[in-house]
Design a protein around this motif. Structure first.
Motif, PDB file in Angstrom:
ATOM      1  N   TRP A  27      -8.802  -4.823  16.844  1.00  0.00           N
ATOM      2  CA  TRP A  27      -9.225  -3.723  15.984  1.00  0.00           C
ATOM      3  C   TRP A  27      -8.453  -3.778  14.680  1.00  0.00           C
ATOM      4  CZ3 TRP A  27      -9.572  -3.797  21.096  1.00  0.00           C
ATOM      5  CH2 TRP A  27     -10.751  -3.290  21.674  1.00  0.00           C
ATOM      6  N   VAL A  28      -9.156  -3.543  13.575  1.00  0.00           N
ATOM      7  CA  VAL A  28      -8.584  -3.511  12.235  1.00  0.00           C
ATOM      8  C   VAL A  28      -9.056  -2.230  11.562  1.00  0.00           C
ATOM      9  CG1 VAL A  28      -8.482  -6.030  12.021  1.00  0.00           C
ATOM     10  CG2 VAL A  28     -10.505  -4.796  11.212  1.00  0.00           C
ATOM     11  N   VAL A  29      -8.433  -1.894  10.431  1.00  0.00           N
ATOM     12  CA  VAL A  29      -8.837  -0.710   9.686  1.00  0.00           C
ATOM     13  C   VAL A  29      -9.411  -1.161   8.346  1.00  0.00           C
ATOM     14  CG1 VAL A  29      -8.125   1.492   8.699  1.00  0.00           C
ATOM     15  CG2 VAL A  29      -7.055   0.665  10.821  1.00  0.00           C
ATOM     16  N   ALA A  30     -10.718  -0.940   8.194  1.00  0.00           N
ATOM     17  CA  ALA A  30     -11.396  -1.274   6.944  1.00  0.00           C
ATOM     18  C   ALA A  30     -11.235  -0.106   5.977  1.00  0.00           C
ATOM     19  CB  ALA A  30     -12.870  -1.544   7.207  1.00  0.00           C
ATOM     20  N   LEU A  31     -11.117  -0.432   4.703  1.00  0.00           N
ATOM     21  CA  LEU A  31     -10.962   0.575   3.648  1.00  0.00           C
ATOM     22  C   LEU A  31     -12.017   0.348   2.576  1.00  0.00           C
ATOM     23  CD1 LEU A  31      -7.091   0.182   3.210  1.00  0.00           C
ATOM     24  CD2 LEU A  31      -8.269   1.940   4.556  1.00  0.00           C
ATOM     25  N   GLN A  32     -12.229   1.346   1.752  1.00  0.00           N
ATOM     26  CA  GLN A  32     -13.092   1.202   0.581  1.00  0.00           C
ATOM     27  C   GLN A  32     -12.181   1.173  -0.641  1.00  0.00           C
ATOM     28  OE1 GLN A  32     -15.930   4.382   0.680  1.00  0.00           O
ATOM     29  NE2 GLN A  32     -17.021   3.530   2.429  1.00  0.00           N
ATOM     30  N   CYS A  33     -12.022  -0.009  -1.211  1.00  0.00           N
ATOM     31  CA  CYS A  33     -11.104  -0.202  -2.342  1.00  0.00           C
ATOM     32  C   CYS A  33     -11.900  -0.632  -3.574  1.00  0.00           C
ATOM     33  CB  CYS A  33     -10.075  -1.279  -2.013  1.00  0.00           C
ATOM     34  SG  CYS A  33      -9.174  -1.003  -0.475  1.00  0.00           S
ATOM     35  N   ASP A  34     -11.625  -0.004  -4.705  1.00  0.00           N
ATOM     36  CA  ASP A  34     -12.271  -0.378  -5.961  1.00  0.00           C
ATOM     37  C   ASP A  34     -11.924  -1.826  -6.306  1.00  0.00           C
ATOM     38  OD1 ASP A  34     -13.330   2.158  -6.241  1.00  0.00           O
ATOM     39  OD2 ASP A  34     -11.684   2.874  -7.505  1.00  0.00           O
ATOM     40  N   TYR A  36     -12.784  -4.535  -4.710  1.00  0.00           N
ATOM     41  CA  TYR A  36     -12.700  -5.437  -3.563  1.00  0.00           C
ATOM     42  C   TYR A  36     -14.026  -5.435  -2.822  1.00  0.00           C
ATOM     43  CZ  TYR A  36      -7.583  -5.619  -3.873  1.00  0.00           C
ATOM     44  OH  TYR A  36      -6.295  -5.814  -4.279  1.00  0.00           O
ATOM     45  N   GLN A  37     -14.503  -6.627  -2.496  1.00  0.00           N
ATOM     46  CA  GLN A  37     -15.705  -6.718  -1.679  1.00  0.00           C
ATOM     47  C   GLN A  37     -15.370  -6.320  -0.241  1.00  0.00           C
ATOM     48  OE1 GLN A  37     -17.472 -10.632  -1.651  1.00  0.00           O
ATOM     49  NE2 GLN A  37     -19.508  -9.734  -1.801  1.00  0.00           N
ATOM     50  N   GLN A  38     -14.217  -6.777   0.254  1.00  0.00           N
ATOM     51  CA  GLN A  38     -13.697  -6.404   1.562  1.00  0.00           C
ATOM     52  C   GLN A  38     -12.296  -5.870   1.351  1.00  0.00           C
ATOM     53  OE1 GLN A  38     -13.594  -9.701   4.237  1.00  0.00           O
ATOM     54  NE2 GLN A  38     -15.742 -10.186   4.008  1.00  0.00           N
ATOM     55  N   CYS A  39     -11.912  -4.909   2.153  1.00  0.00           N
ATOM     56  CA  CYS A  39     -10.580  -4.336   2.001  1.00  0.00           C
ATOM     57  C   CYS A  39     -10.111  -3.853   3.370  1.00  0.00           C
ATOM     58  CB  CYS A  39     -10.644  -3.178   1.001  1.00  0.00           C
ATOM     59  SG  CYS A  39      -9.035  -2.490   0.571  1.00  0.00           S
ATOM     60  N   TYR A  40      -8.871  -4.211   3.739  1.00  0.00           N
ATOM     61  CA  TYR A  40      -8.318  -3.865   5.049  1.00  0.00           C
ATOM     62  C   TYR A  40      -6.869  -3.408   4.895  1.00  0.00           C
ATOM     63  CZ  TYR A  40     -12.331  -6.524   6.627  1.00  0.00           C
ATOM     64  OH  TYR A  40     -13.610  -6.982   6.827  1.00  0.00           O
ATOM     65  N   ALA A  41      -6.463  -2.503   5.747  1.00  0.00           N
ATOM     66  CA  ALA A  41      -5.075  -2.042   5.742  1.00  0.00           C
ATOM     67  C   ALA A  41      -4.177  -3.134   6.320  1.00  0.00           C
ATOM     68  CB  ALA A  41      -4.947  -0.761   6.564  1.00  0.00           C
ATOM     69  N   SER A  42      -3.098  -3.422   5.611  1.00  0.00           N
ATOM     70  CA  SER A  42      -2.131  -4.400   6.115  1.00  0.00           C
ATOM     71  C   SER A  42      -0.831  -3.721   6.552  1.00  0.00           C
ATOM     72  CB  SER A  42      -1.852  -5.477   5.065  1.00  0.00           C
ATOM     73  OG  SER A  42      -1.418  -4.896   3.858  1.00  0.00           O
ATOM     74  N   TYR A  47      -2.752  -2.655   1.303  1.00  0.00           N
ATOM     75  CA  TYR A  47      -4.015  -3.212   1.784  1.00  0.00           C
ATOM     76  C   TYR A  47      -4.195  -4.610   1.236  1.00  0.00           C
ATOM     77  CZ  TYR A  47      -5.466  -1.267  -2.742  1.00  0.00           C
ATOM     78  OH  TYR A  47      -5.553  -0.938  -4.060  1.00  0.00           O
ATOM     79  N   THR A  48      -5.195  -5.298   1.784  1.00  0.00           N
ATOM     80  CA  THR A  48      -5.478  -6.677   1.416  1.00  0.00           C
ATOM     81  C   THR A  48      -6.978  -6.859   1.230  1.00  0.00           C
ATOM     82  OG1 THR A  48      -5.229  -8.994   2.109  1.00  0.00           O
ATOM     83  CG2 THR A  48      -5.571  -7.376   3.860  1.00  0.00           C
ATOM     84  N   GLY A  49      -7.345  -7.855   0.479  1.00  0.00           N
ATOM     85  CA  GLY A  49      -8.750  -8.129   0.214  1.00  0.00           C
ATOM     86  C   GLY A  49      -9.381  -9.109   1.175  1.00  0.00           C
ATOM     87  N   ASN A  50      -8.668  -9.495   2.236  1.00  0.00           N
ATOM     88  CA  ASN A  50      -9.286 -10.405   3.196  1.00  0.00           C
ATOM     89  C   ASN A  50      -8.880 -10.048   4.626  1.00  0.00           C
ATOM     90  OD1 ASN A  50      -6.798 -11.811   3.851  1.00  0.00           O
ATOM     91  ND2 ASN A  50      -6.954 -12.723   1.821  1.00  0.00           N
ATOM     92  N   LEU A  51      -9.732 -10.408   5.541  1.00  0.00           N
ATOM     93  CA  LEU A  51      -9.532 -10.065   6.947  1.00  0.00           C
ATOM     94  C   LEU A  51      -8.287 -10.725   7.529  1.00  0.00           C
ATOM     95  CD1 LEU A  51     -10.645  -8.565   9.397  1.00  0.00           C
ATOM     96  CD2 LEU A  51     -12.108 -10.538   9.853  1.00  0.00           C
ATOM     97  N   SER A  52      -7.937 -11.905   7.046  1.00  0.00           N
ATOM     98  CA  SER A  52      -6.779 -12.603   7.614  1.00  0.00           C
ATOM     99  C   SER A  52      -5.470 -11.845   7.374  1.00  0.00           C
ATOM    100  CB  SER A  52      -6.674 -14.028   7.058  1.00  0.00           C
ATOM    101  OG  SER A  52      -6.431 -13.992   5.669  1.00  0.00           O
ATOM    102  N   LYS A  77      -8.775   6.115   0.899  1.00  0.00           N
ATOM    103  CA  LYS A  77      -9.680   4.971   0.821  1.00  0.00           C
ATOM    104  C   LYS A  77     -10.654   4.920   1.996  1.00  0.00           C
ATOM    105  CE  LYS A  77      -6.696   2.242  -2.105  1.00  0.00           C
ATOM    106  NZ  LYS A  77      -7.324   2.777  -3.284  1.00  0.00           N
ATOM    107  N   SER A  78     -10.933   6.045   2.598  1.00  0.00           N
ATOM    108  CA  SER A  78     -11.918   6.173   3.690  1.00  0.00           C
ATOM    109  C   SER A  78     -11.694   5.172   4.826  1.00  0.00           C
ATOM    110  CB  SER A  78     -13.342   6.020   3.144  1.00  0.00           C
ATOM    111  OG  SER A  78     -13.586   6.959   2.132  1.00  0.00           O
ATOM    112  N   PRO A  79     -10.571   5.234   5.508  1.00  0.00           N
ATOM    113  CA  PRO A  79     -10.301   4.272   6.590  1.00  0.00           C
ATOM    114  C   PRO A  79     -11.306   4.387   7.737  1.00  0.00           C
ATOM    115  CG  PRO A  79      -8.626   5.991   6.524  1.00  0.00           C
ATOM    116  CD  PRO A  79      -9.501   6.214   5.356  1.00  0.00           C
ATOM    117  N   GLN A  80     -11.728   3.225   8.222  1.00  0.00           N
ATOM    118  CA  GLN A  80     -12.620   3.141   9.372  1.00  0.00           C
ATOM    119  C   GLN A  80     -12.115   2.055  10.306  1.00  0.00           C
ATOM    120  OE1 GLN A  80     -16.596   2.403   7.993  1.00  0.00           O
ATOM    121  NE2 GLN A  80     -16.947   4.551   7.530  1.00  0.00           N
TER     122      GLN A  80
END
Length: 105
Positions: A27-34, A36-42, A47-52, A77-80
Motif C-alpha cells: 500500500w502507498v499513499v497517492a497525492l495530488q501535486c501541482d 506532477y503526473q504522479q505523486c506519492y508520499a515518501s 513527496y516524490t514524483g515516482n512510485l519507486s 494534497k488529497s491523500p489516497q
C-alpha cells in the motif's frame, strides 16, 4: 559419463533452489501535486514524483496511521491510500505448486 551426471545434477539442483516471482500486495499513499503526473508520499512531510520513491506498507492500517501523521502541507494534497502489486522473489517449499506456474527469478 560422471562429468555429464554431475553437470545434470548441478543444473537440476539450481532449478530447485531458484526463486519464483509472485505478486505481493503493498500500500502507498497517492497525492495530488501541482506539476506532477504522479505523486506519492515518501515521508510524513515530503513527496516524490515516482512510485519507486513512495513509502510502502504491508497493510492498509499502517498506511492509515502514516496518513494521520502528515504535516498540513501534505494533508492538503488529497491523500489516497492505494493498493499496488509488486513482484517479489520467494523460495517455494517442496509442497508448493508455485514453482510450476511462476516466473523464475
Amino acid at each position: 559419463m560422471r562429468v555429464m551426471l554431475a553437470a545434470l545434477f548441478l543444473s537440476v539442483a539450481g532449478l530447485v533452489q531458484a526463486g519464483v516471482l509472485v505478486n505481493s500486495p503493498a500500500w502507498v499513499v497517492a497525492l495530488q501535486c501541482d506539476g506532477y503526473q504522479q505523486c506519492y508520499a515518501s515521508s510524513n512531510g515530503s513527496y516524490t514524483g515516482n512510485l519507486s520513491g513512495a513509502r510502502r506498507f504491508s497493510d492498509p492500517t499502517q498506511a492509515e496511521r502514516f496518513v494521520r501523521s502528515f504535516t498540513s502541507s501534505i494533508r492538503d494534497k488529497s491523500p489516497q491510500i492505494q493498493q499496488i502489486n509488486e513482484p517479489v522473489c520467494v523460495q517455494p517449499d517442496a509442497t508448493s505448486k508455485v514453482h510450476e506456474t511462476g516466473q523464475r527469478c
